[in-house]
Design an enzyme around this catalytic site. Structure first.
Site, PDB file in Angstrom:
ATOM      1  N   HIS A 160     112.287 -67.645   8.782  1.00 22.65           N
ATOM      2  CA  HIS A 160     112.408 -68.878   7.933  1.00 22.65           C
ATOM      3  C   HIS A 160     113.751 -69.752   8.165  1.00 22.65           C
ATOM      4  O   HIS A 160     113.771 -70.811   8.497  1.00 22.65           O
ATOM      5  CB  HIS A 160     112.432 -68.638   6.461  1.00 22.65           C
ATOM      6  CG  HIS A 160     112.681 -69.790   5.363  1.00 22.65           C
ATOM      7  ND1 HIS A 160     111.510 -70.162   4.777  1.00 22.65           N
ATOM      8  CD2 HIS A 160     113.900 -70.208   5.015  1.00 22.65           C
ATOM      9  CE1 HIS A 160     112.146 -71.120   4.054  1.00 22.65           C
ATOM     10  NE2 HIS A 160     113.435 -71.254   3.932  1.00 22.65           N
ATOM     11  N   GLU A 161     115.096 -68.971   8.146  1.00 23.37           N
ATOM     12  CA  GLU A 161     116.081 -69.536   8.604  1.00 23.37           C
ATOM     13  C   GLU A 161     116.110 -70.053   9.908  1.00 23.37           C
ATOM     14  O   GLU A 161     116.950 -70.968  10.261  1.00 23.37           O
ATOM     15  CB  GLU A 161     117.284 -68.678   8.414  1.00 23.37           C
ATOM     16  CG  GLU A 161     117.488 -68.109   6.726  1.00 23.37           C
ATOM     17  CD  GLU A 161     117.184 -69.029   5.761  1.00 23.37           C
ATOM     18  OE1 GLU A 161     117.630 -70.330   5.853  1.00 23.37           O
ATOM     19  OE2 GLU A 161     116.801 -68.764   4.543  1.00 23.37           O
TER      20      GLU A 161
ATOM     21  N   HIS B  98     114.688 -73.522  10.005  1.00 20.30           N
ATOM     22  CA  HIS B  98     115.805 -74.359   9.777  1.00 20.30           C
ATOM     23  C   HIS B  98     116.778 -74.672  10.889  1.00 20.30           C
ATOM     24  O   HIS B  98     117.101 -75.819  11.177  1.00 20.30           O
ATOM     25  CB  HIS B  98     116.544 -73.977   8.547  1.00 20.30           C
ATOM     26  CG  HIS B  98     116.068 -74.125   7.435  1.00 20.30           C
ATOM     27  ND1 HIS B  98     115.714 -75.443   6.787  1.00 20.30           N
ATOM     28  CD2 HIS B  98     115.745 -73.260   6.439  1.00 20.30           C
ATOM     29  CE1 HIS B  98     115.034 -75.218   5.475  1.00 20.30           C
ATOM     30  NE2 HIS B  98     115.221 -74.016   5.124  1.00 20.30           N
TER      31      HIS B  98
ATOM     32  N   GLU C  12     112.905 -78.194   4.958  1.00 18.20           N
ATOM     33  CA  GLU C  12     111.860 -76.959   4.550  1.00 18.20           C
ATOM     34  C   GLU C  12     110.621 -77.051   5.356  1.00 18.20           C
ATOM     35  O   GLU C  12     110.083 -75.920   5.218  1.00 18.20           O
ATOM     36  CB  GLU C  12     111.896 -77.113   3.128  1.00 18.20           C
ATOM     37  CG  GLU C  12     111.224 -75.963   2.099  1.00 18.20           C
ATOM     38  CD  GLU C  12     112.156 -74.910   2.252  1.00 18.20           C
ATOM     39  OE1 GLU C  12     113.632 -75.039   2.591  1.00 18.20           O
ATOM     40  OE2 GLU C  12     111.987 -73.903   1.766  1.00 18.20           O
TER      41      GLU C  12
END
Lengths: 509, 509
Positions: free
Chosen positions: A273-274, A277, A303
């Protein structure tokens, strides 16, 4: 335009460039300080460090609202001058003007009062949550809501007061749009969740509860980030309680993760997830360095990148067909009795729950919708703060079929409102919606993209995202990006279709 | 002083306090950035980060030399006002005035030229050292020396030009003093080194060459720092190529160490050395927070603290009588055939060598003296840069009995001169001299202090250092501290006696 005027404009433009750079330097120092505070700054250092933050952010605020800047912008906004500027500087001037106007519309003493209020409210909220005592927090939240409404009046609005707050986080987004987008998604999701609940299929998660050595989990995180194409020469990986990504500068995009000693999944999906980003920030065109456009277009688009990688790549069967062997090598005994298929199912469990940040891919958006409806109602004076605990319980029951036993796991669970962040929550669900739309466009552009995933060839996907989304930074507004990538406006039907297909298969519904 | 004037002075004093705080905030941000650059900032981040450093340090320099500050200082230096101020603010005003005068005496364009010169020279030095080519570095060093002489002319001097440079690092220290202090030390040290060489005793270091797990070395470092009384809630430990300590704020004093995978000693003594520096900063009176006095008194006094802990505590038999069992628990197989006595001898090997930073407790000061004599000669025009390689070899032969095979391990080994740091080197040896004097005072105050060490009760020693040295911060000048703690002026006879006694026993000479 006379020669003399031209020369003045050129000098002003040069001065603006230097001025903007200086602002970015203050921002960079602040970002590093925040990163440090979250990754291991000593406990006792915080009090003095806060004063340093105060000094640097006061200076940054002063610069972003100064008469000097206003004068630069006025000179450069003259159509005769503006039209001669490169597009990125036109956009920069627009952005700076927008921020300047926004700041200047709030009377300084009201702004100060708001900063003090939210700063107090955050401590009170923490205590209220610990005691599960909504009444303790209520008066603060009432004031915060009142001041948000007051600020909206200063800023102005067209159709709906809440539009102005949405615009802070998702430029251009409106209640009319969100209502429409969320409407269909809510209905279909509630149906899907109910179908899954009635399917009778339960995924056994006990095999995941094992001891997973933290050093090996770290190794795994690095491996996953490298596989995604994250550049460790322009970033680093650390451990924190709440994982996050931060772009300190264009070549310093850091991520953090969390290692649960008894469940490897938390680390895996935090990292992906990070990492999603981070790929965004590492993919912005270097041509935008030195402008405030060198970053993600909006919270929602940001997001979309993390969610796309986490769910639409990281939670696919194809991803694990390539990576599960590697995971088994790191944790052979822990996963000895877990097959690839078990693992795939184990990372796609759907289960209505009380806490947003622990929610799965399907139920997550329902948590957001509850918050969106409450915020919209509060800002438009249709709901009262005092009624929130009851409203919360009713909506949880209606959408998710579960009801919190107390306010700590209900209306008090999130920090956002205590900090005054109204308009932020919807961007989480918008991110999922954008992600599904982008996924659809990717499928059209590279029909066999999942075959690439299956072969571990994630570079193809990263490149497509770089070319179509990342490189633009803030040059384009969210709606423009969606339009440019998909040829359509934002629409939740792709997310609905995706969820129904994926979880239909997984749960046989 | 009239009432109106009094009010003005009070307002000015308040303004100065805020002004100083702001300067300290910039310094704090810069210190954190430097720490980050050395502990793991991504490689590619450096270029943009340098710009941020430029912006913040320009602002700090501007503040420390501004007309505004000059005006504050003028008003507050008025005897009628000055005499009413607390001692710490009087000292603050003196320090700020000293810095202001120093900066204002250099023509800005000469300062700029110097910054550019040293910045270039550092890259050239790096390349010259890699190629072991002094001629490549020579023209830069010549210019740096010439500009240092020029700056001394601007600043002024009494007896010796080099005094003015010494004063930058060790306020109040002069060539006359250093010549005297170093003279006796050199003679006695050279004799001791020769005696040790002729003693025929050789310590076998092969038992130390084993694999020492880095995670366990880290655990050991934490244990040692905790034993010394280092406060981990006001600091942290990281790994770097070159260990260092940095005080980011009064409650954020960080240390780093280096883990050699095949020799545990490097980590042990890096940790204790940097821990000694850190205890100093963690021990400064909190009353000095918000002033520029909240830190070590001088480079020499700082080094006395690190050296005292490293050598006079960390390399004693008593220290290892308490700690060796713990070390054995961490590395049972690695140290299976190393007795406590072997270990004690193994951390006290004396062996003339070419590289300063690898030198032992006895020979280290001789390396410093060579540099001191060269600097003094250059600044006073008695030596020529072109002759340095030869002078270096001659002095190495005379003092240490070893001669570098090339300039990389000779005159080019240290970074200091390329950065223009003339006057810095002597503080390393002054630190050792101060340390021995302080040790003598400690022995008078707590005659059984080594018994405390043997029982692991290091708190007694830390407390004595806190009370007698640390708490003063920069309130006292180095000479005042020495006088106050020992009742005497600086004198190298205590170091001579200490070295002769300790190494006389170890080597039977």
């Amino acid at each position: 335009m006379s020669f003399a005027a031209g020369q003045t404009a050129a000098q002003t433009f040069e001065a603006l460039q230097a001025y903007v750079k200086k602002m970015l330097h203050y921002q960079e120092a602040l970002e590093l300080i925040y990163w440090d505070l979250r990754t291991g700054a000593p406990k006792k250092s915080v009090e003095l460090r806060s004063e340093t933050i105060g000094t640097l952010s006061d200076e940054l605020f002063r610069m972003s609202t100064s008469d000097q800047l206003a004068e630069y912008l006025e000179i450069l906004s003259d159509p005769g001058v503006f039209s001669t500027l490169e597009r990125k500087w036109q956009r920069t001037i627009e952005e700076l003007q927008r921020e300047l106007d926004r700041s200047r519309k709030i009377p300084p003493e009201r702004n100060k009062a708001y900063v003090m209020l939210t700063s107090q409210a955050e401590s009170v909220w923490e205590e209220a949550r610990a005691q599960s005592n909504f009444e303790m927090f209520r008066p603060y939240l009432e004031q915060i809501v009142a001041m948000n409404i007051e600020f909206v009046e200063y800023w102005g609005y067209d159709e709906n007061k809440y539009d102005t707050l949405l615009d802070l986080y998702e430029p251009g987004m409106t209640v009319a749009q969100v209502d429409k987008i969320f409407g269909g998604l809510r209905e279909e999701t509630v149906k899907l969740v109910q179908a899954i609940a009635h399917s009778g299929r339960r995924i056994d998660e006990t095999p995941f509860v094992r001891r997973y050595d933290v050093a090996k989990q770290r190794e795994l995180g690095i491996m996953l980030l490298e596989a995604m194409g994250y550049d460790f020469n322009a970033g680093r990986l650390d451990e924190t309680v709440h994982p996050f990504e931060t772009a300190i500068n264009r070549f310093d995009v850091r991520v953090t993760t969390k290692y649960l000693p008894d469940d490897v999944r938390s680390n895996i999906f935090s990292v992906i997830h990070e990492g999603g980003h981070a790929l965004y920030e590492q993919g912005v065109s270097t041509d935008l360095i030195g402008t405030p456009l060198c970053g993600g277009a909006s919270m929602g688009i940001h997001e979309s990148q993390s969610r796309f990688w986490e769910n639409m790549i990281g939670r696919t069967r194809e991803f694990w067909e390539f990576n599960y062997g590697k995971l088994l090598k790191l944790f052979p005994s822990q996963l000895a009795d877990v097959s690839l298929e078990d693992f795939y199912r184990g990372v796609n469990v759907v289960q209505p729950s009380l806490i947003r940040i622990e929610a799965d891919e399907v139920t997550y958006n329902l948590h957001i919708m509850i918050r969106y409806e409450i915020e919209k109602g509060l800002i438009n004076g249709q709901l009262r703060v005092a009624d929130l605990p009851g409203i919360w319980r009713d909506k949880m029951k209606e959408y998710l079929g579960v009801v919190p036993g107390n306010d700590a796991e209900g209306v008090l669970q999130d920090v956002h409102w205590s900090g005054g962040s109204f308009g932020y929550f919807p961007t989480y669900a918008l991110g999922n919606i954008y992600a599904a739309q982008f996924r659809n466009a990717l499928q059209k552009a590279i029909p066999d993209y999942l075959e690439h995933v299956r072969r571990g060839n994630l570079g193809v996907i990263k490149q497509w995202l770089n070319d179509n989304i990342h490189r633009h930074g803030k040059m384009l507004k969210p709606a423009q990006i969606v339009e440019q990538v998909t040829g359509e406006a934002i629409d939740s039907k792709y997310l609905v279709a995706y969820l129904k297909e994926k979880f239909g298969q997984l749960y046989g519904v």
